[in-house]
Design a protein around this motif. Structure first.
Motif, short mmCIF file in Angstrom:
data_model
loop_
_atom_site.label_atom_id
_atom_site.label_comp_id
_atom_site.label_asym_id
_atom_site.label_seq_id
_atom_site.Cartn_x
_atom_site.Cartn_y
_atom_site.Cartn_z
N ASP A 60 0.86 -1.19 0.00
CA ASP A 60 0.00 0.00 0.00
C ASP A 60 0.89 1.24 0.00
N MET A 61 0.30 2.37 -0.30
CA MET A 61 1.07 3.58 -0.52
C MET A 61 1.77 4.07 0.75
N ALA A 116 3.39 -5.44 -11.91
CA ALA A 116 2.12 -5.43 -11.19
C ALA A 116 1.03 -5.31 -12.25
N SER A 117 0.09 -6.25 -12.24
CA SER A 117 -0.98 -6.28 -13.23
C SER A 117 -0.43 -6.27 -14.66
N GLY A 118 0.67 -6.96 -14.86
CA GLY A 118 1.22 -7.10 -16.20
C GLY A 118 2.05 -5.94 -16.69
N GLU A 119 2.28 -4.92 -15.88
CA GLU A 119 3.09 -3.78 -16.32
C GLU A 119 4.27 -3.57 -15.37
N VAL A 120 5.31 -2.93 -15.91
CA VAL A 120 6.51 -2.71 -15.10
C VAL A 120 6.16 -1.81 -13.92
N TRP A 121 6.57 -2.24 -12.73
CA TRP A 121 6.32 -1.45 -11.52
C TRP A 121 7.21 -0.21 -11.55
N GLY A 123 8.97 1.73 -9.82
CA GLY A 123 9.68 1.98 -8.57
C GLY A 123 10.86 2.92 -8.74
N MET A 124 11.39 3.39 -7.62
CA MET A 124 12.53 4.31 -7.67
C MET A 124 13.82 3.60 -8.07
N ALA A 208 3.07 8.81 -7.49
CA ALA A 208 1.84 9.00 -8.26
C ALA A 208 1.63 7.85 -9.25
N ALA A 209 2.72 7.44 -9.92
CA ALA A 209 2.61 6.34 -10.89
C ALA A 209 2.26 5.03 -10.19
N CYS A 210 2.87 4.78 -9.02
CA CYS A 210 2.56 3.56 -8.28
C CYS A 210 1.10 3.54 -7.83
N ASP A 211 0.60 4.69 -7.43
CA ASP A 211 -0.80 4.79 -7.02
C ASP A 211 -1.72 4.46 -8.18
N ARG A 212 -1.38 4.92 -9.39
CA ARG A 212 -2.20 4.61 -10.57
C ARG A 212 -2.17 3.12 -10.87
N VAL A 213 -1.00 2.49 -10.75
CA VAL A 213 -0.89 1.06 -11.00
C VAL A 213 -1.76 0.29 -10.01
N LEU A 214 -1.69 0.67 -8.74
CA LEU A 214 -2.49 -0.01 -7.71
C LEU A 214 -3.99 0.16 -7.97
#
Length: 220
Positions: A60-61, A116-121, A123-124, A208-214
């Motif tokens: 989680d975020m 995550a969900s088939g796309e590159v996570w 991350g930093m 922000a990108a991680c939040d969109r992926v989640l």
């Protein structure tokens, strides 16, 4: 002739297992190592990374934000850090390894971007890989999630040394790296990497990108 007194070096080891994922316990463990390094009169932090391949459960975020905070703290310690990389290096193991000052990898190690969900996570680790190298292997990993083999990673500057026994390689470096202990080490890192504002901008984009992926994962 002046006789110099050798300062004892405190080796602070922490194991980071990507298969276990990102947990509050891991954050507390790495944070505790940072506490000890800051209090020590001479230390080297050794990160023993164990990897995993494929999908790594996304945190989680709130947990993710705390993890990035402790990694940033690791990067700014008055002590050098070295990653001993064994097996595939993904997830939290890749995050930590890319934040280290020096990386020793097994010749069969691969740097593997998590999905995550088939796309590159997003991350930093991607940011740090890009700072270390923009050669082909790093670019293909960041953009398309392609694994980076040990030889490619070494040639691209993503790892500093290849060794059949990465932990032993890290141990060999302890005496040398301990000479960089102190506030000036952090200042030299800042001079090497440049603007703090750039990092903070990348961190904001990452979260922000991680939040969109989640959110996309939750909607599937």
């Amino acid at each position: 002739m002046r006789k110099e007194t050798m300062r004892a070096v405190e080796v602070l080891e922490v194991g980071i297992d990507a298969a276990a994922g990102l947990t509050r316990e891991l954050i507390a463990t790495v944070g505790g190592v940072c506490d000890r390094a800051e209090d020590s009169q001479g230390a080297v932090v050794v990160l023993r990374t164990l990897g995993a391949t494929g999908h790594v459960p996304a945190p989680d975020m709130a947990v993710l934000t705390k993890w990035e905070g402790v990694l940033r703290r690791l990067e700014r310690l008055p002590a050098a850090s070295v990653a001993a990389m064994s097996g595939p290096c993904a997830g939290v193991a890749l995050d930590a390894a890319m934040a280290a000052d020096y990386r020793v990898a097994h010749p069969k190690t691969e740097l593997v971007l998590s999905t995550a969900s088939g796309e590159v996570w997003p991350g930093m680790a991607l940011y740090r890989m890009g700072r270390l190298s923009q050669r082909g292997p790093a670019r293909r990993a960041v953009l398309f999630g392609m694994p980076v083999g040990a030889d490619e990673a070494f040639a691209a500057g993503l790892v500093d040394e290849l060794s059949e026994k990465p932990v032993a390689g890290a141990a060999r470096l302890v005496g040398h790296l301990s000479g960089g202990w102190g506030a000036d080490l952090a200042i030299r890192r800042d001079l090497l990497w440049g603007s703090t504002a750039e990092f903070e901008g990348a961190l904001g984009g990452h979260l922000a990108a991680c939040d969109r992926v989640l959110r996309r994962a939750a909607s599937v």
